[in-house]
Write an enzyme that holds these catalytic residues in place. Sequence first.
Site, short mmCIF file in Angstrom:
data_model
loop_
_atom_site.label_atom_id
_atom_site.label_comp_id
_atom_site.label_asym_id
_atom_site.label_seq_id
_atom_site.Cartn_x
_atom_site.Cartn_y
_atom_site.Cartn_z
N LYS A 1 0.78 -1.26 0.14
CA LYS A 1 -0.11 -0.09 -0.17
C LYS A 1 0.75 1.24 -0.06
O LYS A 1 1.64 1.39 1.07
CB LYS A 1 -1.02 -0.13 1.16
CG LYS A 1 -1.74 1.03 1.27
CD LYS A 1 -2.35 1.51 2.62
CE LYS A 1 -3.04 2.90 2.79
NZ LYS A 1 -2.31 4.07 2.22
N GLU B 1 7.96 0.25 12.32
CA GLU B 1 8.77 1.34 12.45
C GLU B 1 8.25 2.82 12.34
O GLU B 1 7.51 3.12 11.33
CB GLU B 1 9.75 1.13 10.93
CG GLU B 1 11.32 2.07 11.32
CD GLU B 1 11.15 3.20 10.88
OE1 GLU B 1 10.85 4.20 11.54
OE2 GLU B 1 11.58 3.51 9.46
N CYS C 1 12.83 9.47 9.47
CA CYS C 1 12.54 8.79 10.79
C CYS C 1 13.62 8.95 11.53
O CYS C 1 13.62 8.73 12.73
CB CYS C 1 12.11 7.52 10.46
SG CYS C 1 13.34 6.67 9.31
N GLU D 1 7.75 14.20 17.70
CA GLU D 1 8.37 14.12 16.13
C GLU D 1 7.80 15.11 15.56
O GLU D 1 6.39 14.92 15.37
CB GLU D 1 8.13 12.66 15.96
CG GLU D 1 8.76 12.40 14.51
CD GLU D 1 8.79 11.14 13.79
OE1 GLU D 1 7.58 10.61 13.90
OE2 GLU D 1 9.63 10.80 13.21
O1 TXE Z 1 1.61 8.89 8.50
P1 TXE Z 1 0.52 7.66 8.75
P2 TXE Z 1 1.48 10.15 8.14
C1 TXE Z 1 5.22 10.17 11.64
C2 TXE Z 1 5.56 11.77 11.50
C3 TXE Z 1 4.37 12.23 10.71
C4 TXE Z 1 3.15 11.55 11.05
C5 TXE Z 1 2.02 11.35 10.30
O2 TXE Z 1 5.50 12.30 12.76
O3 TXE Z 1 4.18 13.63 10.76
O4 TXE Z 1 3.62 10.00 11.25
O5 TXE Z 1 2.27 11.09 9.04
C6 TXE Z 1 -1.32 4.11 6.00
N1 TXE Z 1 -4.33 1.21 8.57
N2 TXE Z 1 5.80 9.19 10.68
O6 TXE Z 1 0.24 10.63 8.21
O7 TXE Z 1 -1.02 8.02 8.79
C7 TXE Z 1 -1.39 5.50 5.37
O8 TXE Z 1 -2.19 5.39 4.30
C8 TXE Z 1 -3.29 0.75 7.94
C9 TXE Z 1 6.79 8.66 10.90
O9 TXE Z 1 1.85 10.06 6.88
O10 TXE Z 1 0.99 6.62 9.81
C10 TXE Z 1 0.19 5.23 4.80
O11 TXE Z 1 0.11 4.23 3.74
N3 TXE Z 1 -2.71 1.78 7.23
C11 TXE Z 1 7.48 7.83 9.77
C12 TXE Z 1 1.00 4.86 5.91
O12 TXE Z 1 0.20 4.33 6.85
C13 TXE Z 1 -3.09 2.96 7.65
C14 TXE Z 1 7.03 8.12 8.53
C15 TXE Z 1 1.53 5.96 6.87
O13 TXE Z 1 0.59 6.93 7.26
C16 TXE Z 1 -3.85 3.41 8.64
C17 TXE Z 1 5.81 8.65 8.33
C18 TXE Z 1 -4.59 2.31 9.33
N4 TXE Z 1 -5.56 2.48 9.81
C19 TXE Z 1 5.24 9.34 9.47
N5 TXE Z 1 -3.82 4.69 8.86
C20 TXE Z 1 8.35 7.02 10.25
N6 TXE Z 1 8.53 6.00 10.90
O14 TXE Z 1 9.70 7.54 9.63
C21 TXE Z 1 -2.75 5.18 7.87
N7 TXE Z 1 -2.53 4.12 7.09
#
Ligand code: TXE
Length: 490
Positions: free
Chosen positions: A176, A251, A285, A382
């Site tokens: 995804k 992660e 990250c 973060e």
């Molecule tokens: O992350 P999301 P976002 C942190 C960082 C950022 C915040 C939000 O602080 O500002 O998270 O970022 C999918 N079931 N990191 O909105 O929402 C979503 O569609 C399954 C740190 O981008 O967590 C996307 O493909 N999947 C991080 C993925 O999860 C779901 C990197 C990430 O989205 C879902 C990114 C659900 N219920 C953000 N809801 C790092 N580890 O570096 C969302 N998704």
Amino acid sequence: MTSRYAMLIDGDWVQASDGVFFGSANPATGEIWAEVPEATAEDVDRAVRAAHRTCYEGPWAAMTPSQRGQCLRRLGDLLSERSEHLGEIETRDSGKMFKETRWQAKYIAEFFHFYAGAADKIAGETLPIDKPDMFVFTNREPLGVIAAIVPWNSQLFLTAVKLGPALAAGNTVVLKTSEHAPAVILEFGKLIAEAGFPDGVVNIVTGHGDPCGQVLTSHPMVARVSFTGGPSAARHVIGNSANNFAQVSLELGGKSPFIVFADADLESAVNGSVAGIFGASGQSCVAGSRLIVHEDVADEFLKRMTEIAAGIRIGDPMAEDTEMGPLCTHGQIETIEREIARAQTEGAQLLCGGARAEAGPLFYQPTILECPSPDLDIVDTELFGPVLCVLRFRTETEALALANQSEHGLAAGIFTRDVARAHRMAQAVRAGIVWVNTYRAISPVAAFGGVKASGYGRESGFQAVYDYTRPKTVWMNLSEEPVANPFQMR
Ligand code: TXE
């Protein structure tokens, strides 16, 4: 002209079953440049079923490990050949600098090459069993369907560390993309068939957390979810695993300490810190977003940092001389503004930045914020942007306590010339990755992952292929004697 994309399900490029699309914006210009299918629950179900069937029947199930390795090798070669094109698409969709996306696409080929070599080195074992006439061994089987979920900030890299070991071990994948920058993964998907993977081995679905992510991670045919993203989505993924019993690896980013001792090579430490927090506009990250600096060198260190920060060229991420591009989403910049304003009311002092840059609504100035106490919320939140929080220390014990005063534990940087101290700190700091006198280095050979709220499970490194297998224990009775009657115990 808007580009219109399709999803990859069972080898076919398809639209959403209800024909709905969502737009993807170029963060540098705000222009909606791509339309991408909003996967329905039915689409996700079809992708998972295709992956499940492909795992157990047909050409993929019949391939030898070496043949799987050959597909991975070819995929790496294609990635390297198309790095320019993929880098351009990723930059247009995520705002990350072209210099970096182009280089990353080329380097990420190495991850596929590494796992190509690993495919035929996954072995079970024979067990020195405590029973006569028994030969007992284990096979390493693939887990089945892997749900791979990536965020927008480094999609090709995060895809490679999930797909490489999963495919080397013989699994199939439903990947995804992030709704914020889906195009690069769809472009990458065009290489899958060309690399020789049979239909259904890699499926790519596009959409938001709900329904796409929810349906995928709660699907009963999914065996493992490999998730990279934020903590709130991660909690949904864990909750779903209570129903489908999928294994989960997470992660989740961090607030990594970057510790500078008074004996450090200051030039090197300053450059490391600049790369650690302003590289990729802080949207990493492992961003070294908590600077913990010895008070004897703090003033000099911050003087050099602020000079560099003030001179960073902000602008078009496609331009070769740009040093910092935009942030990817409006949500991030709003969080940053809110948290900085709050921190200032709590006594934090801006040393530089602290406002949007002129280049456009999603550009933010490199910002350094001196914090009077580690208890300020901003110190352990973060922000995913170019914002460095600074704390000063006097003793090694104090530095360690500050570093470990965090909910997170992904990475840590330690700058010192004292070898014994470097070892002591590396042992005691609670983080999954420690860099000594360097920062942000990655390699397919080295495992990657965090502790505490930064998640669990490891990606990259050879062990990762084993994480995508399970042992099957086989007992062979070699005796010619009949099996004993259980009711006549001797
Ligand atoms: O992350 P999301 P976002 C942190 C960082 C950022 C915040 C939000 O602080 O500002 O998270 O970022 C999918 N079931 N990191 O909105 O929402 C979503 O569609 C399954 C740190 O981008 O967590 C996307 O493909 N999947 C991080 C993925 O999860 C779901 C990197 C990430 O989205 C879902 C990114 C659900 N219920 C953000 N809801 C790092 N580890 O570096 C969302 N998704």
